[in-house]
Structures are given as structure tokens and as C-alpha cells.
Design an enzyme around this catalytic site. Structure first.
Site, PDB file in Angstrom:
ATOM      1  N   LYS A 115      26.938 -15.027 -20.202  1.00  0.00           N
ATOM      2  CA  LYS A 115      27.429 -14.889 -18.828  1.00  0.00           C
ATOM      3  C   LYS A 115      28.806 -15.565 -18.697  1.00  0.00           C
ATOM      4  CE  LYS A 115      24.866 -15.255 -14.543  1.00  0.00           C
ATOM      5  NZ  LYS A 115      23.750 -15.921 -13.884  1.00  0.00           N
ATOM      6  N   CYS A 135      14.186 -15.377  -1.848  1.00  0.00           N
ATOM      7  CA  CYS A 135      14.117 -16.555  -0.969  1.00  0.00           C
ATOM      8  C   CYS A 135      12.918 -16.600  -0.035  1.00  0.00           C
ATOM      9  CB  CYS A 135      15.411 -16.666  -0.179  1.00  0.00           C
ATOM     10  SG  CYS A 135      16.816 -16.993  -1.252  1.00  0.00           S
TER      11      CYS A 135
HETATM   12  N1  LIG Z   1      20.085 -15.985  -3.837  1.00  0.00           N
HETATM   13  C1  LIG Z   1      20.294 -16.308  -2.583  1.00  0.00           C
HETATM   14  O1  LIG Z   1      20.591 -15.456  -1.748  1.00  0.00           O
HETATM   15  C2  LIG Z   1      20.189 -17.727  -2.125  1.00  0.00           C
HETATM   16  C3  LIG Z   1      20.679 -18.087  -0.864  1.00  0.00           C
HETATM   17  C4  LIG Z   1      20.555 -19.401  -0.423  1.00  0.00           C
HETATM   18  C5  LIG Z   1      19.961 -20.356  -1.248  1.00  0.00           C
HETATM   19  N2  LIG Z   1      19.488 -19.978  -2.478  1.00  0.00           N
HETATM   20  C6  LIG Z   1      18.938 -21.035  -3.345  1.00  0.00           C
HETATM   21  O2  LIG Z   1      19.970 -21.398  -4.273  1.00  0.00           O
HETATM   22  C7  LIG Z   1      19.413 -21.725  -5.558  1.00  0.00           C
HETATM   23  C8  LIG Z   1      20.029 -20.832  -6.630  1.00  0.00           C
HETATM   24  O3  LIG Z   1      19.657 -19.494  -6.350  1.00  0.00           O
HETATM   25  P1  LIG Z   1      20.363 -18.236  -7.052  1.00  0.00           P
HETATM   26  O4  LIG Z   1      19.769 -17.027  -6.435  1.00  0.00           O
HETATM   27  O5  LIG Z   1      21.832 -18.430  -7.052  1.00  0.00           O
HETATM   28  O6  LIG Z   1      19.807 -18.415  -8.543  1.00  0.00           O
HETATM   29  P2  LIG Z   1      20.166 -17.541  -9.834  1.00  0.00           P
HETATM   30  O7  LIG Z   1      18.904 -17.463 -10.604  1.00  0.00           O
HETATM   31  O8  LIG Z   1      20.877 -16.299  -9.434  1.00  0.00           O
HETATM   32  O9  LIG Z   1      21.235 -18.449 -10.619  1.00  0.00           O
HETATM   33  C9  LIG Z   1      20.964 -19.687 -11.197  1.00  0.00           C
HETATM   34  C10 LIG Z   1      21.952 -19.938 -12.343  1.00  0.00           C
HETATM   35  O10 LIG Z   1      21.736 -21.258 -12.848  1.00  0.00           O
HETATM   36  C11 LIG Z   1      21.922 -21.226 -14.266  1.00  0.00           C
HETATM   37  N3  LIG Z   1      21.312 -22.412 -14.875  1.00  0.00           N
HETATM   38  C12 LIG Z   1      20.005 -22.690 -15.116  1.00  0.00           C
HETATM   39  N4  LIG Z   1      19.891 -23.905 -15.682  1.00  0.00           N
HETATM   40  C13 LIG Z   1      21.137 -24.408 -15.821  1.00  0.00           C
HETATM   41  C14 LIG Z   1      21.681 -25.608 -16.340  1.00  0.00           C
HETATM   42  N5  LIG Z   1      20.892 -26.558 -16.837  1.00  0.00           N
HETATM   43  N6  LIG Z   1      23.017 -25.770 -16.312  1.00  0.00           N
HETATM   44  C15 LIG Z   1      23.838 -24.816 -15.813  1.00  0.00           C
HETATM   45  N7  LIG Z   1      23.387 -23.660 -15.308  1.00  0.00           N
HETATM   46  C16 LIG Z   1      22.059 -23.452 -15.310  1.00  0.00           C
HETATM   47  C17 LIG Z   1      21.289 -19.902 -14.678  1.00  0.00           C
HETATM   48  O11 LIG Z   1      21.738 -19.494 -15.961  1.00  0.00           O
HETATM   49  C18 LIG Z   1      21.790 -18.987 -13.533  1.00  0.00           C
HETATM   50  O12 LIG Z   1      23.031 -18.407 -13.857  1.00  0.00           O
HETATM   51  C19 LIG Z   1      17.900 -21.590  -5.382  1.00  0.00           C
HETATM   52  O13 LIG Z   1      17.376 -22.829  -5.014  1.00  0.00           O
HETATM   53  C20 LIG Z   1      17.767 -20.622  -4.213  1.00  0.00           C
HETATM   54  O14 LIG Z   1      16.567 -20.782  -3.511  1.00  0.00           O
HETATM   55  C21 LIG Z   1      19.601 -18.700  -2.939  1.00  0.00           C
HETATM   56  O1  LIG Z   2      14.722  -7.174  10.325  1.00  0.00           O
HETATM   57  C1  LIG Z   2      14.526  -7.378   9.116  1.00  0.00           C
HETATM   58  C2  LIG Z   2      15.393  -8.158   8.307  1.00  0.00           C
HETATM   59  C3  LIG Z   2      15.070  -8.343   6.965  1.00  0.00           C
HETATM   60  N1  LIG Z   2      13.944  -7.780   6.437  1.00  0.00           N
HETATM   61  C4  LIG Z   2      13.598  -8.021   5.014  1.00  0.00           C
HETATM   62  O2  LIG Z   2      13.648  -9.421   4.770  1.00  0.00           O
HETATM   63  C5  LIG Z   2      14.043  -9.691   3.425  1.00  0.00           C
HETATM   64  C6  LIG Z   2      15.182 -10.696   3.396  1.00  0.00           C
HETATM   65  O3  LIG Z   2      16.334 -10.116   3.971  1.00  0.00           O
HETATM   66  P1  LIG Z   2      17.695 -10.936   4.196  1.00  0.00           P
HETATM   67  O4  LIG Z   2      17.392 -12.149   4.957  1.00  0.00           O
HETATM   68  O5  LIG Z   2      18.699 -10.014   4.746  1.00  0.00           O
HETATM   69  O6  LIG Z   2      18.094 -11.233   2.682  1.00  0.00           O
HETATM   70  P2  LIG Z   2      18.272 -12.525   1.750  1.00  0.00           P
HETATM   71  O7  LIG Z   2      19.476 -12.265   0.941  1.00  0.00           O
HETATM   72  O8  LIG Z   2      16.966 -12.787   1.078  1.00  0.00           O
HETATM   73  O9  LIG Z   2      18.632 -13.746   2.733  1.00  0.00           O
HETATM   74  C7  LIG Z   2      17.681 -14.689   3.211  1.00  0.00           C
HETATM   75  O10 LIG Z   2      17.399 -15.661   2.227  1.00  0.00           O
HETATM   76  C8  LIG Z   2      18.567 -16.398   1.779  1.00  0.00           C
HETATM   77  C9  LIG Z   2      18.109 -17.303   0.656  1.00  0.00           C
HETATM   78  O11 LIG Z   2      17.545 -18.485   1.100  1.00  0.00           O
HETATM   79  C10 LIG Z   2      19.152 -17.151   2.955  1.00  0.00           C
HETATM   80  O12 LIG Z   2      20.272 -17.896   2.523  1.00  0.00           O
HETATM   81  C11 LIG Z   2      19.531 -16.160   4.066  1.00  0.00           C
HETATM   82  O13 LIG Z   2      20.025 -16.868   5.199  1.00  0.00           O
HETATM   83  C12 LIG Z   2      18.293 -15.360   4.444  1.00  0.00           C
HETATM   84  O14 LIG Z   2      18.620 -14.373   5.428  1.00  0.00           O
HETATM   85  C13 LIG Z   2      14.399  -8.322   2.823  1.00  0.00           C
HETATM   86  O15 LIG Z   2      13.300  -7.850   2.057  1.00  0.00           O
HETATM   87  C14 LIG Z   2      14.604  -7.417   4.034  1.00  0.00           C
HETATM   88  O16 LIG Z   2      14.294  -6.066   3.758  1.00  0.00           O
HETATM   89  C15 LIG Z   2      13.102  -7.002   7.222  1.00  0.00           C
HETATM   90  O17 LIG Z   2      12.071  -6.492   6.758  1.00  0.00           O
HETATM   91  N2  LIG Z   2      13.425  -6.819   8.550  1.00  0.00           N
END
Ligand SMILES: NC(=O)c1ccc[n+]([C@@H]2O[C@H](COP(=O)([O-])OP(=O)(O)OC[C@H]3O[C@@H](n4cnc5c(N)ncnc54)[C@H](O)[C@@H]3O)[C@@H](O)[C@H]2O)c1
Ligand SMILES: O=c1ccn([C@@H]2O[C@H](COP(=O)(O)OP(=O)(O)O[C@H]3O[C@H](CO)[C@@H](O)[C@H](O)[C@H]3O)[C@@H](O)[C@H]2O)c(=O)[nH]1
Length: 437
Positions: A35, A261
Site C-alpha cells: 500500500k 462503523c
Molecule cells: N471508515 C470510516 O468511515 C470511519 C469513520 C470514522 C471513524 N472510523 C474509525 O477509525 C478507525 C480506522 O478505521 P478505517 O476504516 O480507516 O480502517 P482501515 O481498516 O481502512 O485502515 C486501517 C489502516 O491501518 C493500518 N495498520 C494496521 N496496523 C498498523 C500498524 N501497526 N502501523 C501502521 N498502520 C497499521 C492498516 O494496514 C490499514 O491501512 C477505526 O477505529 C474506525 O472505527 C472509521
Molecule cells: O437514512 C439512512 C441512512 C443510512 N442508512 C444506512 O446506514 C449505513 C451507514 O451509512 P452512513 O452513515 O452514511 O455511512 P458510514 O460511512 O458508515 O458513516 C457512519 O459511520 C462513520 C464511522 O464511524 C461515521 O464517522 C459517520 O459519521 C457515520 O455516518 C449504510 O448501510 C446506509 O445504507 C440507512 O439505511 N438509512
């Protein structure tokens, strides 16, 4: 400012790119060598609209760097963001091993004051645990800050450049000043930075996601009830949402919430509650309703085909857990495909963005179509699992010609009822009248 981001997934890469766009020098660290190599060569490893342009611009401007060497990045930065996975363990609790491992590494490697900013979603008390781990490795001063991330996939760049709010949990004045400096470009345009203690900040993240999951699930139950009594959930939704105490957002019923999430965070909060002898009744109900909601259309499909799906061909439009992402974690499409296969149906799916990830988990158990119309060729029914924009206004006449039966099961309520009706389709959606052709 010089900033390190550890973990370059959806959160880390978008946060790193955004912070570079705001003028910082950002060192992104990941253990995934392939990556990192790709990113060094300008390859964005995830599908996220509008990310690539900003990513390339900041690499070009020499503000965004990639490495597998944590020590090298750490030495250059005063602030270290953790954007590491916190997947669910067997009992639903958040697995903190990634976060605590990197905390220990930082403790061993640091040679001067650092602020460690936790962006991962973590249970209350994690800032204290990270502090303990680092303290066990070094005598040098440091602060741990909780700074949860609220971005949505598919809209991550927009959400990161223009967040509704920034939450910062810290009891250190020095760390708070540094965080205020980093987020000053946001304060400047009126985005609130809400300072609080670490525990409240950690809980704000789980409470926000759980509340939204409850809101969706409440609407899913209203939708299911609409079908019992002959009401139309679209009308109810508009009527409810117009009250600004309720609002229109997150009231869309469908085949349950998925993604990396909501399912994980609802489970983790339930488990954290149990650890304190606290029963989150509303979240347990939400979790249970969501599990059955995800596959609610399967019994309808079976009913339509007289209880037997053996040998039927079901086209599936959409594999991602929602539109505009390649993420398939906890996607409802997968639960439905697994059940369809178990019941002897043949599945031909179309999702040009998420197909690659599905190939890795389901492989050739299903067929993959190159276009939405190729998917419905000779299909006994179409199942819509993701609301991709290209499905919004399909050519129904072409579909009618290609499909064996003019039958649609729509898990995302894509069409006003009169559209499939005028085109002579059987159409079953969520919380609305079934159209019989
Ligand atoms: N995906 C989202 O939309 C979202 C939004 C808000 C919060 N979060 C939270 O943020 C966190 C990360 O989520 P994500 O979706 O970005 O995860 P992800 O799985 O997409 O990415 C995690 C990355 O961390 C790397 N990694 C693992 N161990 C490592 C190490 N020791 N050193 C360096 N890199 C390492 C992996 O290779 C990977 O690239 C989680 O706690 C998640 O709940 C996610
Ligand atoms: O009216 C709605 C809105 C969403 N969804 C579903 O809910 C899930 C989550 O949707 P969305 O919240 O848009 O996507 P995420 O990217 O998972 O984002 C959520 O999860 C993230 C990870 O924590 C947070 O950072 C965001 O604020 C939070 O919205 C999906 O399966 C959607 O299809 C519904 O069924 N109905």
C-alpha cells in the site's frame, strides 16, 4: 506543523490528505508495504470520491509523504494521529490491540514531547490505557488526546474539509493549544471545536453512531408496520422529517444499516455497558431488528416463487454497503447473497466499484456482470441492494426485454411506485404497497 498519521485506511488517508491540504507537512505510516509503495507512486488505495486530486496535489507540493518506518516519521513530528483499526472482538468489544501496540512502539521510540491524537473509535477509558502503555516505556513528557472522527465514506473529503464539528477530549492545556492551532482553519470559518474531557469525547463518538443507527432502525420498524396497515413510509417520512426537531436525514428505510462503523460500534457500546453492569436496552433491540431487517426481502422473494428458489437466477444491483464507496464491510448485499445461494438460487451481481472486494470474499460462487443490463439478462428477478446513482433512472423497457420475469425486489426504495407500475413490473420495496403487474 509536522504531523504523523499512523494507519492509512479510510480515516487515516483522508485525514492526512486534508491536514496536508491545510498546509501541514504530513507523514503517513502504514505497515502494509504494498500500500505504501503504491501511495508513493501516486496510487490511492481506496475508492473515495474527490480524494485522488487532493492527494496528488499534496504529494506534488511535498506536503504529503508515505513510509513504513514509524520512527522516521515520529522524529519529524510533534503530533501523532492514530487512525488504526478497532475491529469487533468475539464478544463484540472493540479490539484495541492495534492501538495499544502502536502506543507501545511510540513510547519506545520517542525522544521528545509528543501529542498522541486518537482518531480511532475506542471505548471510554482508552486514552488512559494508551497513557499507561506509553508511560511504561518512557519518562519523556507526552499528552494523549481523544479526537474522534465523524466522516462518512463516499463523502469523506467533503466531511473532512467541512466537518459539522470537531470534538477534542483533553485535560492538558498544552495539547489543547496545539489542537486549536491545527484546527484553526476550521474555527476561522465558524466550525465549532468542542473541547471536553477524554472520556466524554470517546463516548460522543459511540453515542453519535448509535443514535443514528437507532434512528434508521426506528424508521425500518415504522416501514415494516406501514406494510401491515397499508400506510406509505415515504409519506410518513416526509411528514415526520418536516418537523425540524426530527429532520429529514437518516430517516430512509431499507435493508438495514451496514458498513464498518454502525454495526461494530453499536455492538461495542452494548459490550462496554455490560462490563459496567449496564444494559443498553435500546441498542440491543436496534441490533436485533437490524439483523433481521438486512434480509427482510428474502422471505418475500421466496413467497413470490412459491417457496422454492432452487435454480432461480437473481440479479443483484449493488454490492457496496452504500453508494459511492468500495467498502463491503457488513454490507447487506453479502447477507442476502449468502442466503440466496443457500436456498439454491444462482446470483449474478453488478457493482463496478465494489466487485473487486467481493471477489476476494465470495469469489466465483456468484457471477459478475459488466453492466447493470448484463446482470438482468434472463434473470427471474432483480434485487437492488445498493442505491448507486446509475440505478436511479434505468431503462425499464430494455430490462423488460432482457429479464425472464419483470420482477424487482428493491431494498433501497429507488423508484416512486408509479414508475414500475407504468412499466408493468412486479415491484416490492420497503414500507410501501407492493405493485403487482
Ligand atoms: N471508515 C470510516 O468511515 C470511519 C469513520 C470514522 C471513524 N472510523 C474509525 O477509525 C478507525 C480506522 O478505521 P478505517 O476504516 O480507516 O480502517 P482501515 O481498516 O481502512 O485502515 C486501517 C489502516 O491501518 C493500518 N495498520 C494496521 N496496523 C498498523 C500498524 N501497526 N502501523 C501502521 N498502520 C497499521 C492498516 O494496514 C490499514 O491501512 C477505526 O477505529 C474506525 O472505527 C472509521
Ligand atoms: O437514512 C439512512 C441512512 C443510512 N442508512 C444506512 O446506514 C449505513 C451507514 O451509512 P452512513 O452513515 O452514511 O455511512 P458510514 O460511512 O458508515 O458513516 C457512519 O459511520 C462513520 C464511522 O464511524 C461515521 O464517522 C459517520 O459519521 C457515520 O455516518 C449504510 O448501510 C446506509 O445504507 C440507512 O439505511 N438509512
Amino acid at each position: 506543523m509536522n504531523i504523523t498519521i499512523v494507519g492509512t485506511g479510510y480515516v487515516g488517508l483522508v485525514t492526512g490528505t486534508t491536514l496536508a491540504e491545510l498546509g501541514n507537512s504530513v507523514y503517513c505510516v502504514d505497515i502494509d508495504e504494498k500500500k505504501v509503495e503504491g501511495m508513493k507512486n501516486g496510487v490511492v488505495p481506496i475508492y473515495e470520491p474527490n480524494l485522488e486530486e487532493m492527494f496528488l496535489r499534496n504529494i506534488q507540493a511535498e506536503r504529503l509523504f508515505f513510509t513504513t518506518n514509524l520512527k522516521e516519521a515520529l522524529d519529524k513530528s510533534e503530533v501523532i494521529y492514530l487512525a488504526l483499526p478497532t475491529p469487533p472482538g468475539e464478544d463484540g468489544s472493540a479490539d484495541l490491540s492495534y492501538v495499544l501496540k502502536v502506543a507501545a512502539d511510540i513510547g519506545e521510540m520517542m525522544t521528545e514531547y509528543k501529542v498522541i491524537v486518537n482518531k480511532s473509535t475506542v471505548p471510554v477509558g482508552t486514552a488512559d490505557r494508551v497513557t499507561e502503555v506509553i508511560s511504561s516505556k518512557t519518562k519523556i513528557r507526552f499528552d494523549v488526546v481523544s479526537n474522534p472522527e465523524f466522516l462518512r465514506e463516499g463523502l469523506a473529503v467533503e466531511d473532512s474539509m467541512n466537518p459539522a464539528r470537531v470534538v477534542v477530549g483533553s485535560s492538558s492545556e498544552k495539547a489543547k493549544d496545539i489542537m486549536a492551532k491545527i484546527y484553526q482553519p476550521f474555527t476561522n470559518i465558524g466550525i465549532p471545536i468542542i473541547f471536553m474531557d477524554e472520556k466524554s469525547s470517546e463516548l460522543t463518538k459511540y453515542a453519535s453512531n448509535s443514535f443514528l443507527a437507532v434512528k434508521i432502525t426506528f424508521m425500518n420498524e415504522i416501514a415494516n408496520y406501514c406494510e401491515k396497515v397499508g400506510a406509505d413510509v415515504d409519506k410518513v417520512r416526509l411528514g415526520m422529517g418536516s418537523d425540524d426537531r426530527i429532520g429529514h436525514r437518516f430517516l430512509f428505510p431499507g435493508i438495514g444499516y451496514g458498513g464498518s462503523c454502525f454495526p461494530k460500534d453499536v455492538k461495542a457500546l452494548i459490550k462496554s455497558g455490560q462490563d459496567e453492569n449496564f444494559n443498553f436496552q435500546i441498542l440491543e433491540a436496534t441490533e436485533n431488528v437490524n439483523v433481521s431487517q438486512k434480509v427482510i426481502l428474502i422471505s418475500e422473494i421466496e413467497k413470490y416463487f412459491g417457496g422454492n428458489l432452487e435454480g432461480k437466477t437473481i440479479a443483484v444491483w449493488g454490492l457496496a454497503f452504500k453508494a459511492n464507496t468500495d467498502d463491503i464491510r457488513e454490507a447487506s448485499s453479502l447477507d442476502n447473497i449468502r442466503l440466496l445461494l443457500e436456498k439454491g438460487a444462482k446470483v449474478i451481481a453488478y457493482d463496478s466499484i465494489a466487485e473487486r472486494n467481493v471477489q476476494k470474499v465470495i469469489g466465483d460462487k456468484i457471477q459478475y456482470a459488466k453492466s447493470m443490463y448484463e446482470a438482468v439478462e434472463n434473470a427471474d428477478a432483480l434485487f437492488i441492494a445498493t442505491e448507486w446513482p446509475e440505478f436511479k433512472n434505468p431503462n425499464f423497457s430494455l430490462m423488460a426485454k432482457k429479464m425472464k420475469n419483470k420482477v424487482i425486489f428493491d431494498g433501497r426504495n429507488m423508484y416512486p411506485l408509479e414508475i414500475p407500475q407504468q412499466n408493468g413490473f412486479y415491484y416490492k420495496s420497503i414500507g410501501r404497497k407492493t405493485i403487482h403487474n
